[in-house]
Design a protein around this motif. Structure first.
Motif, PDB file in Angstrom:
ATOM      1  N   GLY A 104       0.791  -1.214   0.000  1.00  0.00           N
ATOM      2  CA  GLY A 104       0.000   0.000   0.000  1.00  0.00           C
ATOM      3  C   GLY A 104       0.829   1.273   0.000  1.00  0.00           C
ATOM      4  N   THR A 105       0.133   2.370   0.256  1.00  0.00           N
ATOM      5  CA  THR A 105       0.768   3.684   0.222  1.00  0.00           C
ATOM      6  C   THR A 105       1.781   3.863   1.342  1.00  0.00           C
ATOM      7  N   VAL A 106       1.412   3.485   2.556  1.00  0.00           N
ATOM      8  CA  VAL A 106       2.281   3.701   3.714  1.00  0.00           C
ATOM      9  C   VAL A 106       3.603   2.951   3.575  1.00  0.00           C
ATOM     10  N   PRO A 107       3.606   1.662   3.217  1.00  0.00           N
ATOM     11  CA  PRO A 107       4.899   0.984   3.036  1.00  0.00           C
ATOM     12  C   PRO A 107       5.752   1.615   1.936  1.00  0.00           C
ATOM     13  N   ALA A 108       5.122   2.068   0.860  1.00  0.00           N
ATOM     14  CA  ALA A 108       5.872   2.678  -0.236  1.00  0.00           C
ATOM     15  C   ALA A 108       6.529   3.978   0.206  1.00  0.00           C
ATOM     16  N   VAL A 109       5.766   4.823   0.898  1.00  0.00           N
ATOM     17  CA  VAL A 109       6.313   6.099   1.366  1.00  0.00           C
ATOM     18  C   VAL A 109       7.394   5.859   2.408  1.00  0.00           C
ATOM     19  N   ALA A 110       7.136   4.925   3.330  1.00  0.00           N
ATOM     20  CA  ALA A 110       8.124   4.634   4.380  1.00  0.00           C
ATOM     21  C   ALA A 110       9.420   4.106   3.785  1.00  0.00           C
ATOM     22  N   ALA A 111       9.324   3.238   2.780  1.00  0.00           N
ATOM     23  CA  ALA A 111      10.523   2.690   2.142  1.00  0.00           C
ATOM     24  C   ALA A 111      11.340   3.796   1.485  1.00  0.00           C
ATOM     25  N   CYS A 112      10.669   4.738   0.846  1.00  0.00           N
ATOM     26  CA  CYS A 112      11.377   5.839   0.174  1.00  0.00           C
ATOM     27  C   CYS A 112      12.059   6.763   1.175  1.00  0.00           C
ATOM     28  N   LEU A 113      11.366   7.090   2.254  1.00  0.00           N
ATOM     29  CA  LEU A 113      11.959   7.961   3.263  1.00  0.00           C
ATOM     30  C   LEU A 113      13.159   7.283   3.928  1.00  0.00           C
ATOM     31  N   ALA A 114      13.026   5.986   4.191  1.00  0.00           N
ATOM     32  CA  ALA A 114      14.147   5.246   4.773  1.00  0.00           C
ATOM     33  C   ALA A 114      15.323   5.207   3.804  1.00  0.00           C
ATOM     34  N   LEU A 115      15.017   5.045   2.530  1.00  0.00           N
ATOM     35  CA  LEU A 115      16.069   5.053   1.518  1.00  0.00           C
ATOM     36  C   LEU A 115      16.814   6.381   1.511  1.00  0.00           C
ATOM     37  N   GLY A 116      16.077   7.495   1.522  1.00  0.00           N
ATOM     38  CA  GLY A 116      16.709   8.810   1.510  1.00  0.00           C
ATOM     39  C   GLY A 116      17.583   9.030   2.729  1.00  0.00           C
ATOM     40  N   ALA A 117      17.080   8.642   3.908  1.00  0.00           N
ATOM     41  CA  ALA A 117      17.863   8.800   5.132  1.00  0.00           C
ATOM     42  C   ALA A 117      19.117   7.935   5.095  1.00  0.00           C
ATOM     43  N   LEU A 118      19.005   6.716   4.583  1.00  0.00           N
ATOM     44  CA  LEU A 118      20.152   5.808   4.510  1.00  0.00           C
ATOM     45  C   LEU A 118      21.213   6.337   3.555  1.00  0.00           C
ATOM     46  N   VAL A 119      20.792   6.810   2.395  1.00  0.00           N
ATOM     47  CA  VAL A 119      21.750   7.366   1.432  1.00  0.00           C
ATOM     48  C   VAL A 119      22.441   8.588   2.012  1.00  0.00           C
ATOM     49  N   GLY A 120      21.670   9.462   2.672  1.00  0.00           N
ATOM     50  CA  GLY A 120      22.268  10.633   3.296  1.00  0.00           C
ATOM     51  C   GLY A 120      23.263  10.251   4.376  1.00  0.00           C
ATOM     52  N   PHE A 121      22.933   9.226   5.164  1.00  0.00           N
ATOM     53  CA  PHE A 121      23.846   8.753   6.205  1.00  0.00           C
ATOM     54  C   PHE A 121      25.131   8.208   5.584  1.00  0.00           C
ATOM     55  N   CYS A 122      24.995   7.431   4.514  1.00  0.00           N
ATOM     56  CA  CYS A 122      26.186   6.886   3.837  1.00  0.00           C
ATOM     57  C   CYS A 122      27.051   8.012   3.256  1.00  0.00           C
ATOM     58  N   ASN A 123      26.407   9.005   2.656  1.00  0.00           N
ATOM     59  CA  ASN A 123      27.161  10.159   2.143  1.00  0.00           C
ATOM     60  C   ASN A 123      27.928  10.846   3.269  1.00  0.00           C
ATOM     61  N   GLY A 124      27.233  11.076   4.377  1.00  0.00           N
ATOM     62  CA  GLY A 124      27.872  11.740   5.500  1.00  0.00           C
ATOM     63  C   GLY A 124      29.035  10.941   6.067  1.00  0.00           C
ATOM     64  N   MET A 125      28.870   9.632   6.163  1.00  0.00           N
ATOM     65  CA  MET A 125      29.950   8.789   6.686  1.00  0.00           C
ATOM     66  C   MET A 125      31.150   8.796   5.748  1.00  0.00           C
ATOM     67  N   LEU A 126      30.904   8.733   4.457  1.00  0.00           N
ATOM     68  CA  LEU A 126      32.010   8.789   3.500  1.00  0.00           C
ATOM     69  C   LEU A 126      32.809  10.083   3.654  1.00  0.00           C
ATOM     70  N   ILE A 127      32.096  11.165   3.930  1.00  0.00           N
ATOM     71  CA  ILE A 127      32.747  12.477   3.976  1.00  0.00           C
ATOM     72  C   ILE A 127      33.459  12.716   5.307  1.00  0.00           C
ATOM     73  N   VAL A 128      32.795  12.413   6.428  1.00  0.00           N
ATOM     74  CA  VAL A 128      33.378  12.766   7.727  1.00  0.00           C
ATOM     75  C   VAL A 128      34.248  11.656   8.314  1.00  0.00           C
ATOM     76  N   ARG A 129      33.977  10.401   7.959  1.00  0.00           N
ATOM     77  CA  ARG A 129      34.761   9.302   8.530  1.00  0.00           C
ATOM     78  C   ARG A 129      35.891   8.857   7.611  1.00  0.00           C
ATOM     79  N   PHE A 130      35.590   8.768   6.333  1.00  0.00           N
ATOM     80  CA  PHE A 130      36.596   8.295   5.383  1.00  0.00           C
ATOM     81  C   PHE A 130      37.296   9.439   4.655  1.00  0.00           C
ATOM     82  N   ARG A 131      36.922  10.673   4.987  1.00  0.00           N
ATOM     83  CA  ARG A 131      37.582  11.868   4.458  1.00  0.00           C
ATOM     84  C   ARG A 131      37.528  11.966   2.938  1.00  0.00           C
ATOM     85  N   VAL A 132      36.466  11.435   2.348  1.00  0.00           N
ATOM     86  CA  VAL A 132      36.283  11.567   0.908  1.00  0.00           C
ATOM     87  C   VAL A 132      35.707  12.955   0.630  1.00  0.00           C
ATOM     88  N   PRO A 133      36.269  13.713  -0.294  1.00  0.00           N
ATOM     89  CA  PRO A 133      35.692  15.038  -0.606  1.00  0.00           C
ATOM     90  C   PRO A 133      34.214  14.915  -0.965  1.00  0.00           C
TER      91      PRO A 133
END
Length: 343
Positions: A104-133
């Motif tokens: 349904g709608t709720v699982p689809a929206v929740a999956a997308c929001l979780a995806l966005g948060a996860l990608v943002g977290f991975c980007n942040g970790m690459l930048i602040v932990r692994f020092r990737v520009p």
């Protein structure tokens, strides 16, 4: 010694030219926006109609949402090139959840929001932990997501009845509630996507301007080392900024999927450049000289009105990008150039 000798030395009056420069820096882009609207309205009266203005707002709403997310990363001195790919992946994810998994709608929206948060977290970790520009980290994530979204469907768009790579058929469909996110109009006039854009703009403006956390993020963007010495958890704030960007991009992808009603692999290709343009134009609005949500929203409106006006004047499609680029570059050079000369 005469009375004239004892008289206090008078400072020369401010030159009108300096005042004009200050006015141009602060209001130049807004004046250009007003002039552009007046020009298109004079050349094509239908441009100023309520219906067309609603169309413009709807067309810029998704770009503005992505640009607001980019603004959060700019505030902390970073930059996110993956927003377009996140939006496109969210579009495909929501389509896959409903059409293939028949959820349904709720699982689809929740999956997308979780995806966005996860990608943002991975980007942040690459930048602040692994020092990737930041540019390299988010560019790599962009290519990763653009390829990842195509794997489950073997590069095909998602629609009801499609044949999956394993030979089965997708029997699910988009729910009416989900499609309403992109197609329903409040009072039969204002699309929901426009209301979402305005709501997110208010939220990010209040957060960045009036809260302690927002002020710390600006401090990090101005001088990360000084903010660290003052006790601010710089790494956490940077990761949070990229998570905000990822979530905003996923919201844009959800609204785009609800508007087109299918998992179109080509949707979202132009979102990155327009969103980045809107965020950077925000620096010049009201002479801010820094990333800000209000400027970003006005920048998105600037881009949307320009493209809409060119389309209504039947400008060739192959010339529109050139005109858009020329106007944007000219506006930014005019604003920032005068600012530098004034300083």
């Amino acid at each position: 010694m005469t009375a004239t000798d004892n008289a206090p030395e008078r400072k020369p009056a401010a030159r009108p030219r300096t005042t004009l420069r200050a006015f141009a820096v602060r209001y130049g882009l807004v004046a250009l926006l007003v002039a552009m609207v007046a020009f298109f309205g004079f050349m094509e009266p239908a441009f100023l109609s309520v219906r067309n203005m609603v169309i413009v707002l709807q067309s810029v709403s998704i770009v503005a949402i992505l640009a607001l997310g980019v603004t959060a990363t700019l505030v902390v001195g970073g930059f996110d090139l993956s927003i377009g790919a996140v939006a496109a992946t969210a579009l495909m994810t929501s389509s896959y959840v409903m059409v293939v998994f028949d959820a349904g709608t709720v699982p689809a929206v929740a999956a997308c929001l979780a995806l966005g948060a996860l990608v943002g977290f991975c980007n942040g970790m690459l930048i602040v932990r692994f020092r990737v520009p930041d540019l390299l980290a988010t560019l790599g994530m962009m290519f990763l997501l653009l390829g990842l979204q195509l794997i489950p469907t073997a590069g095909r768009s998602i629609a009801t009845g499609m044949m999956l790579p394993d030979g089965s058929t997708a029997n699910g469909s988009f729910t009416a509630a989900f499609l309403a996110l992109g197609r329903y109009r409040v009072a039969d006039l204002v699309p929901i996507s426009v209301l979402v854009m305005l709501g997110l703009a208010v939220i990010i403006t209040v957060f960045m301007t009036f809260t302690r956390y927002g002020r710390i993020m600006y401090a990090i963007g101005s001088n990360a080392q000084a903010a660290r010495l003052a006790g601010a958890p710089v790494e956490r704030y940077k990761i949070a900024a990229y998570m905000i960007s990822g979530v905003f991009a996923s919201i844009g992808g959800i609204l785009l999927a609800a508007r087109v009603g299918r998992g179109d692999v080509s949707s979202g290709n132009s979102l990155l450049l327009d969103a980045v343009a809107a965020a950077l134009i925000g620096f010049a609005v009201f002479g801010a000289g820094k990333p800000n949500a209000i400027g970003t929203a006005i920048g998105a409106l600037f881009v949307g009105l320009l493209l809409n006006g060119l389309t209504m004047m039947n400008a060739p499609y192959y010339a529109q990008d050139f005109v858009k680029g020329a106007v944007l570059v000219g506006a930014l050079m005019f604003t920032f150039g005068l600012s530098v000369r004034r300083s």
